[in-house]
Design a protein around this motif. Structure first.
Motif, short mmCIF file in Angstrom:
data_model
loop_
_atom_site.label_atom_id
_atom_site.label_comp_id
_atom_site.label_asym_id
_atom_site.label_seq_id
_atom_site.Cartn_x
_atom_site.Cartn_y
_atom_site.Cartn_z
N PHE A 177 0.99 -1.10 -0.13
CA PHE A 177 0.11 0.05 0.06
C PHE A 177 0.87 1.11 0.08
O PHE A 177 0.37 2.34 0.44
CB PHE A 177 -0.89 0.00 1.07
CG PHE A 177 -2.32 -0.85 0.82
CD1 PHE A 177 -3.40 -0.44 0.40
CD2 PHE A 177 -2.14 -2.08 1.41
CE1 PHE A 177 -4.46 -1.39 0.11
CE2 PHE A 177 -3.20 -2.91 1.11
CZ PHE A 177 -4.31 -2.37 0.57
N VAL A 178 2.20 1.27 -0.45
CA VAL A 178 2.83 2.23 -0.50
C VAL A 178 2.29 3.08 -1.97
O VAL A 178 2.40 2.34 -2.85
CB VAL A 178 4.40 1.98 -0.69
CG1 VAL A 178 5.23 3.18 -0.96
CG2 VAL A 178 4.84 1.39 0.53
N VAL A 179 2.21 4.43 -1.74
CA VAL A 179 1.70 4.98 -2.77
C VAL A 179 2.82 5.49 -3.67
O VAL A 179 3.93 6.38 -2.98
CB VAL A 179 0.72 6.43 -2.38
CG1 VAL A 179 0.29 7.31 -3.51
CG2 VAL A 179 -0.42 5.97 -1.56
N ALA A 180 2.99 5.14 -4.88
CA ALA A 180 4.21 5.33 -5.66
C ALA A 180 4.12 6.82 -6.40
O ALA A 180 5.08 7.16 -7.17
CB ALA A 180 4.38 4.30 -6.72
N GLU A 181 3.20 7.73 -5.93
CA GLU A 181 3.24 8.89 -6.64
C GLU A 181 2.86 9.99 -5.56
O GLU A 181 2.46 9.41 -4.41
CB GLU A 181 2.24 8.95 -7.53
CG GLU A 181 0.82 8.39 -7.04
CD GLU A 181 -0.02 8.35 -8.30
OE1 GLU A 181 -1.40 8.24 -8.29
OE2 GLU A 181 0.29 8.24 -9.44
N PRO A 182 3.05 11.13 -5.66
CA PRO A 182 2.68 12.23 -4.72
C PRO A 182 0.98 12.26 -4.43
O PRO A 182 0.12 11.94 -5.46
CB PRO A 182 2.87 13.59 -5.50
CG PRO A 182 4.17 13.22 -6.32
CD PRO A 182 3.62 11.81 -6.98
N VAL A 183 0.68 12.27 -3.26
CA VAL A 183 -0.88 12.39 -2.97
C VAL A 183 -0.89 13.27 -1.66
O VAL A 183 0.21 13.72 -1.18
CB VAL A 183 -1.38 10.96 -2.48
CG1 VAL A 183 -1.19 9.93 -3.55
CG2 VAL A 183 -0.52 10.40 -1.11
N ARG A 184 -2.09 13.46 -1.08
CA ARG A 184 -2.37 14.68 -0.12
C ARG A 184 -3.24 13.92 0.76
O ARG A 184 -4.51 14.03 0.21
CB ARG A 184 -3.00 15.98 -0.55
CG ARG A 184 -1.86 16.54 -1.49
CD ARG A 184 -2.52 17.69 -1.90
NE ARG A 184 -1.50 18.63 -2.76
CZ ARG A 184 -1.76 18.34 -4.09
NH1 ARG A 184 -2.48 17.35 -4.43
NH2 ARG A 184 -0.91 19.08 -4.83
N GLU A 185 -2.91 12.86 1.35
CA GLU A 185 -3.99 11.74 2.36
C GLU A 185 -4.00 12.45 3.71
O GLU A 185 -2.85 12.01 4.50
CB GLU A 185 -3.52 10.45 2.26
CG GLU A 185 -4.27 9.71 3.13
CD GLU A 185 -3.60 8.37 2.76
OE1 GLU A 185 -3.22 7.63 3.96
OE2 GLU A 185 -3.61 7.66 1.73
N LEU A 186 -4.97 13.21 4.30
CA LEU A 186 -4.88 13.73 5.72
C LEU A 186 -5.07 12.68 6.72
O LEU A 186 -6.24 12.17 6.41
CB LEU A 186 -5.83 14.83 5.84
CG LEU A 186 -5.77 15.88 7.03
CD1 LEU A 186 -4.52 16.54 7.06
CD2 LEU A 186 -6.94 16.88 7.02
N LEU A 187 -4.52 12.50 7.70
CA LEU A 187 -4.69 11.57 8.91
C LEU A 187 -5.28 12.24 9.98
O LEU A 187 -4.59 13.12 10.68
CB LEU A 187 -3.30 10.76 9.10
CG LEU A 187 -2.49 9.95 7.93
CD1 LEU A 187 -1.47 9.42 8.44
CD2 LEU A 187 -3.66 9.11 7.18
#
Length: 321
Positions: free
Chosen positions: A18-28
């Motif tokens: 589940f490593v995201v291989a591109e830039p994301v913006r995931e707020l935790l």
């Protein structure tokens, strides 16, 4: 610092699934956890949506708390294995004791780094005479298989290197940032940095394209890659970035965490990281029977009891959501 949940739930971490291989913006969003007598923390990792960032596998943010008339942090002796603990303060002080004989008061912007290796125990407490406010973060780094059985040891670094830009001061806790390297011992490619921004700052921070990153907001108002962060929240950024835009509307403090995605599959239960159910069962037995993890001398109180193991088998898996 300990995971004080009395009904601990195993976290299944690691692997690249589940490593995201591109830039994301995931707020935790954080989970509120009571820690000791008077400290409540915001737990960002492990999170329902994200278990690890590189080798970083546990992140608690606490404060700022007014502890003038309270005991402050009081975490009795407890065990660790298979990880490093990183103590980082913005306000206050914490007294660290461990079973190797270490005794150290940690103050703001000083690095307390404990490598548990195969087994260690420690306590953390606010000194009896302590500052009015307590504010900081406690983080864990998973040790890779080749180093998880190393001898336990504690490092203290009162002075750490810095990277500066207009309006930005970045203190490098662990790893390297923009060619500047921390003296703290690491076992996987990673970075941890404390970012202080003055109001009106608009900069771009250089990153490693192969690393995955997250940013924890400690205080103030800042935008990370255009996303506003409030204190106690964390933004997961994925991989594939060469730089990170940062903008501060007020004075603000952030923590940058990153590293190469952690390949190995782990079980994290209570304060232990292992690779199999048998390892966790043995660790609990050793702690309960008073063997292997040593003794923390000088702490006024009993050690923590280990929680019961879950009824279902513990199995190492990759990253799950």
């Amino acid at each position: 610092m300990s995971n004080l949940d009395r009904e601990a739930v195993p976290s299944l971490c690691g692997g690249r699934g589940f490593v995201v291989a591109e830039p994301v913006r995931e707020l935790l969003s954080p989970r509120q956890v009571r820690l000791g007598e008077s400290t409540e923390v915001r737990r960002l990792l492990p999170n329902l949506g994200r278990r690890m960032v590189g080798a970083w596998c546990f992140v608690d943010h606490y404060g700022p708390d007014d502890i003038a008339d309270e005991p402050g942090m009081q975490v009795p002796p407890h065990p660790h294995m298979g990880l490093q603990t990183v103590s980082w303060l913005h306000e206050g002080e914490v007294l660290h004791r461990d079973s190797t004989g270490s005794l150290q008061t940690i103050r703001p912007r000083q690095l307390g780094l404990m490598t548990s290796g195969h087994a260690i125990s420690h306590s953390e407490e606010s000194p009896r005479s302590h500052a009015r406010h307590l504010h900081g973060a406690q983080l864990w780094v998973a040790l890779p298989d080749a180093h998880r059985h190393t001898d336990p040891h504690f490092e203290f670094h009162a002075e750490l290197p810095r990277v500066t830009a207009p309006g930005l001061t970045a203190t490098v806790l662990l790893g390297s940032l923009d060619g500047t390297t921390s003296p703290g011992t690491t076992y996987t490619p990673l970075v941890g940095a404390d970012l202080s921004l003055t109001a009106g700052t608009d900069v771009r921070l250089p990153l490693e394209r192969d690393f995955e990153y997250a940013v924890l907001s400690m205080s103030g108002e800042a935008h990370v890659d255009g996303v506003p962060l409030v204190p106690g929240s964390m933004l997961y950024l994925g991989c594939g970035r060469d730089e990170l835009p940062l903008r501060a509307d007020s004075d603000a403090d952030l923590m940058l965490l990153g590293g190469e995605p952690f390949e190995e599959e782990l079980i994290m239960f209570w304060n232990w990281i292992g690779r199999s159910q048998e390892e966790i069962v043995q660790a609990r037995r050793d702690w309960t029977e008073g063997t292997r993890f040593g003794e923390v001398k000088g702490y006024d109180g009993a050690p923590l009891a280990a929680p019961e193991l879950p009824a279902v088998p513990l199995k190492p898996r990759g990253r799950t959501r």
